[in-house]
Design an enzyme around this catalytic site. Sequence first.
Site: not given
Lengths: 262, 309
Positions: B71, B101, B130, B133, B168
């Site tokens: 995405i 996040n 985050n 990603c 994360k």
Amino acid sequence: MPIQEQGKIIRNAELQDSYRKLELYAPGICAETKAGQFVHMQISGLRDRILRRPFSISDVNKDGVLTIIYKVVGAGTEVLSTQEEGSTCSLLGPLGTPFSLPGKDEIPVIVAGGYGAAATYLLAKRAESKGVMLLGARSEKDLILTKEFSDIPFELRTATEDGSTGDKCLVTDLLETIIREKSAKKLRFYGCGPHGMLMAMGKILIENGLDGELSLDHLMCCGVGACFACVVKVKADNEDGWRYARTCKEGPVFNASSIYYE
Amino acid sequence: MIDISVDLGKFKLKNPVMTASGTFGYGKEYADFFPLEKLGAIVVKGICEKPSHGNPTPRIAEVTSGMLNAIGLQGPGVEKFLHDEDYMPFLKKVNTAVIVNIWGKTVEEYERVAKRLDEEKEGITALEINISCPNIKEGGIAFGTDLKLASRVVSGVRKATTLPLITKLSPNVSSIPDFAKAVRDAGTDVISLINTIPGMAIDIETRKPKIANIRGGLSGPAIKPIALRMVYEAAGAVDIPVIGMGGITTAEDAIEFFLAGASAIAVGTAIFADPFAPLNIIDGIKKYMKRKSYSCLMDFIGKVNIDKK
């Protein structure tokens, strides 16, 4: 409001060629459905495949029967085609932004390519003024629901790329003809079909100073606007002049004038 | 009486089931289906400083027992997130924990986003940083796969906010314990893992990658055993709470993560197939606890039965 409902298969039979008609008993979804919306289906028995599949709602009736027209194109629809009467599948729906119905004094002109016709049937049925259906496809065997649209009654004009029936041209050529013919009338345009056809249709409308509602098809994941997988470019008031809009939530129906044409 | 509340140190959750960032939008998208209050926490899709388009399409591809996505963190940017009705103003009205996040292209951007959220932190329970990603050119996984950069991001964010911090982690590293320890030392309060695993799929007819970005992050049941192993390793390496995620679809999956050492879990890709999956998992956890006569989560968190040699 959308709900999750177990749809019970009443009928799952060939419509013509590789097109099939699926009728499901799903009264909760039927009661809420507006023309142009879709259901997100979990196909039972589809091994190792985790995502739902979106299907346009072609028709609903007061008995709670929801109709989907589909074409066997991949693993999901292959398994769906083997589902028997009485079996159930989980449905989320009705989802998406619907078509707005034409006013009494407007003549609806629906432009559909291939099985895009399925997504516009309920619109035609619910329109107060009967209009014109421009239906195009590659070949005669891909023209679906011709009798159903004629029975509403809509004036049906057809085009095929191979000339096997109707005019040998693109459905967008029929659109240009009708814009010329009926220029004095108050027309309301709707479209559903392959992406290229819809982009061509949108441009024709805009060149003629018209607008319309286009139902776009896109690879979807969540179906409810959460994942941002199914985005299309729409005009926006920012530096780039566009932004990505979610087909499942902000669409599938977009105004032709809102789409960003590249 | 079964108690499924969970204490994550600086904050508590009413139950240990949250939504994984990126799979639950900003909460509102699922509000039609069930009361969001039933969730332990809502973790919203990644927020950065400015509005961001994300990647070209196709952005997803279904693969065996999972999916790839790229995405590319499309999002409204922090200001719109804080003030537009669809985002934080809506979430403030939901009576459950809200975890935001955050991501950035630079360490400084992470800090600025954290600072802005700190300035208007009403309704925000914690931030999830985050650093993992796989789908953006700058930031994301680049920070999560370099021990020094990971530490710099976390310590920078730590200075920018007093909100509890969750970091994360990326599965794309050779040693999860090293990263768990590094981000703990940099000031994170909680660790969450795993983010998606970079993968690829090709359409053999067109010979094109099925994802416009070529690579995409693999999620879903296909990655669960990898995620479980990494959660086990992280929980063994640090004594701060660990939130486990990666392919969790059923209560049984969730319970495996608790046994491996997770204090809470997140449901992600499973929501796409079944929006009710988090609620079914909560029910299933309660049934398991009743069957096993456990009264609280601590009765089985980290209690995987491994013979000492």
